[in-house]
Design a protein around this motif. Structure first.
Motif, PDB file in Angstrom:
ATOM      1  N   TYR A  57      -0.286   9.431   0.982  1.00 31.42           N
ATOM      2  CA  TYR A  57       1.033   9.218   0.380  1.00 31.42           C
ATOM      3  C   TYR A  57       0.900   8.531  -0.974  1.00 31.42           C
ATOM      4  N   THR A  58       0.072   7.504  -1.025  1.00 31.37           N
ATOM      5  CA  THR A  58      -0.125   6.779  -2.290  1.00 31.37           C
ATOM      6  C   THR A  58      -0.763   7.672  -3.337  1.00 31.37           C
ATOM      7  N   LEU A  59      -1.727   8.497  -2.904  1.00 31.44           N
ATOM      8  CA  LEU A  59      -2.442   9.374  -3.833  1.00 31.44           C
ATOM      9  C   LEU A  59      -1.527  10.461  -4.400  1.00 31.44           C
ATOM     10  N   THR A  60      -0.658  11.009  -3.564  1.00 29.38           N
ATOM     11  CA  THR A  60       0.158  12.149  -4.002  1.00 29.38           C
ATOM     12  C   THR A  60       1.466  11.748  -4.668  1.00 29.38           C
ATOM     13  N   THR A  61       1.995  10.554  -4.352  1.00 25.25           N
ATOM     14  CA  THR A  61       3.291  10.159  -4.926  1.00 25.25           C
ATOM     15  C   THR A  61       3.157   9.114  -6.032  1.00 25.25           C
TER      16      THR A  61
END
Length: 303
Positions: A110-114
């Motif tokens: 989630y952190t990587l993609t958003t």
């Protein structure tokens, strides 16, 4: 509303749901006090940013009063029998770890993609793990909430300790406690002695972390009071090495104090250990050895 605000709102409503479930638990020996505790805590999490400061302060005092007078207790959660839980464990085997693995993997993705903060990712991944656990165990959301209430009751008042200690660290820093400590140390420790200053800094980090239960709060206070003026500025210590080993010395204090409740008390409660301080007792000797190692490494590498 940003992601952090939404996360606190969801968490607050979940805690308030625990309060309602406790209130309907007629066999709970302390259902009024326990329900009031979780309701107040849930309201402060969900709506704290919109409430006046004095209201939040009074709510914190009410939480402390309920905990200090022993108003918290354990209820009935409709748990499966030991035989049924063992049968489920044998049926699912290592698949039981899937919900736990969803949390770190989901947080990272989630952190990587958003590009949003890891805290928001942690909240999203936790909700996803909750759904995965319900599907895996073929249980209803109501059962999941009852299990959440059971864990919250097992943790008890220690659940609010991290927030209290973080606020205490900020208060100490704003009150200039670091400068006061620097004055006290300078009056006792011979500042011309490099060894004495390093020992005072590392031991000070460990002891202050034990008092505050928070190495980050202790780092700001002790480094501004002892680490920078005596170890770095006076004796020329490498700031990077001094800072890293000073922080590690603080973590040694974390291992030896019940104030670090989320590391030492909460796991004992979740594991249902008879002795809530067993984890701390087991960690004292390794912590002292590591503290001595940190002092030696700072003397060897930082100058």
């Amino acid at each position: 509303m940003n992601g952090i605000d939404a996360l606190y709102l969801i968490t607050g409503f979940a805690i308030m749901a625990f309060a309602v479930l406790t209130l309907t638990d007629r066999d709970h020996p302390r259902r009024l006090g326990t329900s009031a505790f979780w309701l107040i805590f849930g309201i402060s999490l969900a709506f704290g940013q919109w409430l006046p400061d004095v209201v939040v302060g009074l709510a914190m005092l009410a939480l402390a009063l309920l905990a200090a007078t022993g108003q918290l207790g354990f209820g009935h959660y409709g748990q499966l029998s030991d035989e049924a839980r063992q049968a489920r464990r044998k049926r699912l085997g290592s698949r039981l770890f899937i919900p736990a693995l969803v949390i770190p993997v989901g947080t990272f993705l989630y952190t990587l993609t958003t590009g949003q903060s890891a805290l928001v990712g942690l909240g999203v991944a936790t909700v996803l793990a909750f759904a995965v656990a319900l599907l895996l165990l073929r249980e209803s959301p109501a059962t999941g909430m009852q299990e959440g209430r059971r864990l919250a009751d097992a943790i008890g008042w220690a659940a609010i300790l991290p927030q209290f200690l973080a606020a205490l660290g900020l208060l100490f820093d704003q009150a200039g406690v670091g400068q006061t400590i620097a004055g006290l140390v300078s009056s006792v420790v011979p500042d011309t002695s490099l060894i004495a200053c390093v020992i005072a800094y590392c031991v000070g980090m460990a002891v202050f972390t034990m008092l505050m239960g928070n190495g980050f709060a202790a780092f700001a206070v002790i480094t501004s009071g002892i680490g920078y003026p005596l170890v770095i500025a006076l004796h020329g210590g490498n700031p990077a090495i001094v800072g890293v080993l000073g922080m590690l010395s603080g973590y040694c204090g974390t291992l030896m104090t019940p104030m670090a409740a989320n590391f030492n008390i909460v796991p004992a409660a979740l594991l249902e250990l008879d002795d809530r301080y067993h984890i701390i007792r087991a960690q004292i000797l390794p912590a002292l050895v590591m503290l001595a190692a940190n002092i030696s490494l700072m003397l060897l590498l930082a100058f």
